[in-house]
Write an enzyme that holds these catalytic residues in place. Sequence first.
Site, short mmCIF file in Angstrom:
data_model
loop_
_atom_site.label_atom_id
_atom_site.label_comp_id
_atom_site.label_asym_id
_atom_site.label_seq_id
_atom_site.Cartn_x
_atom_site.Cartn_y
_atom_site.Cartn_z
N GLU A 36 -81.79 -75.27 80.59
CA GLU A 36 -80.64 -76.01 79.74
C GLU A 36 -81.19 -75.68 78.38
O GLU A 36 -82.06 -75.29 78.15
CB GLU A 36 -82.20 -77.56 80.12
CG GLU A 36 -81.24 -78.66 80.26
CD GLU A 36 -80.41 -78.20 81.47
OE1 GLU A 36 -78.93 -78.48 81.04
OE2 GLU A 36 -80.62 -78.27 82.81
N ASP A 39 -77.28 -71.67 77.74
CA ASP A 39 -75.89 -71.14 78.21
C ASP A 39 -75.34 -71.13 76.52
O ASP A 39 -74.91 -69.68 76.22
CB ASP A 39 -75.16 -71.71 78.70
CG ASP A 39 -74.92 -73.55 78.01
OD1 ASP A 39 -75.20 -74.29 77.07
OD2 ASP A 39 -73.41 -74.33 78.53
N SER A 70 -57.26 -93.68 85.31
CA SER A 70 -57.85 -94.14 86.19
C SER A 70 -58.17 -94.54 86.99
O SER A 70 -58.44 -96.12 86.73
CB SER A 70 -58.81 -93.08 84.90
OG SER A 70 -60.16 -94.04 85.69
N GLY A 126 -74.80 -87.19 82.99
CA GLY A 126 -74.96 -84.83 82.96
C GLY A 126 -75.50 -84.68 84.01
O GLY A 126 -75.83 -83.61 84.21
N LEU A 127 -74.25 -85.41 84.79
CA LEU A 127 -73.27 -84.53 85.82
C LEU A 127 -72.92 -83.99 85.68
O LEU A 127 -71.71 -83.21 86.52
CB LEU A 127 -73.53 -85.65 87.03
CG LEU A 127 -75.10 -86.07 87.52
CD1 LEU A 127 -74.88 -87.39 88.67
CD2 LEU A 127 -76.07 -84.86 87.90
N SER A 128 -71.66 -83.59 84.15
CA SER A 128 -70.37 -82.91 84.06
C SER A 128 -69.58 -83.85 84.57
O SER A 128 -68.90 -82.51 85.25
CB SER A 128 -70.49 -81.40 84.58
OG SER A 128 -71.27 -81.23 83.53
N SER A 129 -69.45 -85.08 83.95
CA SER A 129 -67.86 -85.80 84.69
C SER A 129 -67.13 -85.25 83.86
O SER A 129 -65.67 -84.97 84.66
CB SER A 129 -68.20 -87.44 84.91
OG SER A 129 -68.80 -87.70 82.94
N SER A 130 -67.18 -84.74 82.06
CA SER A 130 -65.86 -84.14 81.88
C SER A 130 -64.95 -82.52 82.38
O SER A 130 -64.19 -82.20 82.35
CB SER A 130 -66.52 -84.12 80.24
OG SER A 130 -67.31 -84.11 79.70
N ASP A 174 -71.28 -75.72 82.31
CA ASP A 174 -70.37 -76.40 83.15
C ASP A 174 -69.49 -76.48 83.94
O ASP A 174 -68.77 -76.49 85.36
CB ASP A 174 -69.89 -78.53 82.32
CG ASP A 174 -71.72 -78.86 81.74
OD1 ASP A 174 -72.71 -77.97 81.99
OD2 ASP A 174 -71.79 -79.64 81.00
C1 GLA Z 1 -74.04 -79.84 78.66
C2 GLA Z 1 -73.68 -79.02 78.18
C3 GLA Z 1 -73.80 -77.69 78.56
C4 GLA Z 1 -74.50 -77.02 78.57
C5 GLA Z 1 -76.21 -78.06 78.45
C6 GLA Z 1 -76.98 -77.72 78.58
O1 GLA Z 1 -74.18 -80.03 80.08
O2 GLA Z 1 -71.83 -79.10 77.76
O3 GLA Z 1 -72.44 -76.06 78.37
O4 GLA Z 1 -75.39 -77.02 77.49
O5 GLA Z 1 -75.66 -79.09 77.77
O6 GLA Z 1 -77.93 -77.01 79.11
#
Ligand code: GLA
Length: 402
Positions: A36, A39, A70, A126-130, A174
Amino acid sequence: MIDLNSLQEKFYKIYGNENRAPLLFFAPGRVNLIGEHTDYNGGYVFPGSLNFGTYLMIRKTTDSYVSFHSDNLDYTARVSFNDLKTKHNNEWVNYPLGVIEQLLKRGLKPGGMELLYSGDIPNGAGLSSSASIEIVSAYAFNKLWQGQISMLEMIKLSQQAENEFVGMNCGIMDQFAVGMGASNSGLFLNCDTLEYQMVPLHLSDYKILISNTNKKRKLTDSKYNERRAECEQAVADLSKNKGIKNLSSLSLDEFQESRSLIHDPVILKRATHVISENQRVLEAVQAIRNGDLREFGKLMNESHDSLRYDYEVSGVELDTLVEEARKIPGVLGSRMTGAGFGGCTVSLVKESEVEKFMDLVGKNYQLRTGLQASFYLPDLGAVPAEIELKKQAEDEAKAEEE
Ligand code: GLA
């Protein structure tokens, strides 16, 4: 699971003309298992794609407008091609607009389109919806307008869209995890070289369990960009004697030798996290390859503690979930996942203890924070894809029969 047939009905209700069927695309979300805030420091990460994500129903038009709707969010927009560069406050449409800008730069010639998005990734968890919205958009637009853009390029341009159009200075993890998945595998990625391997997760009778704090956070409002600046400061300090490219250029031992170059205790803690986390990813991937789940869990715990005390991106809710999780027998490890400041934790839990976990962690979390947690047991490894609407109906009918 999203009901895609009612999504199609909704599409016709919004855009009319039932004689022209739309196309349907999907891109997953992701959970990071370990690695975490490494990246953007050129380090290692080990995420996996989820079996839930974002669906995009899409149809060409003959005019020069892009219409956005949406299923999850109220904001809608109809944007003229002359106006594609205008940002819409902090609205979700900035993600696909940023992607269009990047695609135009790469020579794609999109025309008018009608879009309906629907997702089952909780927003801000924090599960990357974007990243999921970005990749599904890039994938669909590329397909619809006969582009020749590779998945790797889509990953890179989606990150650029987020950096440049949305204004969130994220790393590449992500988009990479959303774009590249393999069944039951983690993505072991070097974010400096973009070399990667899919590592099969033989978890025997253990499960990856995601727990959502349901504490909403907005990445752009968070201290994310501040952490990036602190890492840059650490690189500048550590480069006083001999230049280094990024924090991941140093092994833990090399860092111990040069740490006295950093005088600010806060910057020292940030660097300690990044460099030790990098080392943990290497050890964690080795542990998975050796089938040593106990070691993997231990590293997950250490990762969380480092994010909590050294990187300071956790929070009461995440810490409470992790503390309660670790009290349950059969939990090998538990940590926050994603950027932090709210969102989700990920835990490695014995299958037979999953029910108990949800019950006890849920109860105690509510007692301590007043919030209700949600739990998900994902299958890892989904990839971006076009979905045939008819086939989906058949699959659903078959599932009902069984
Ligand atoms: C977010 C960012 C990622 C990464 C994480 C932390 O998800 O989009 O690029 O930096 O935080 O690990």
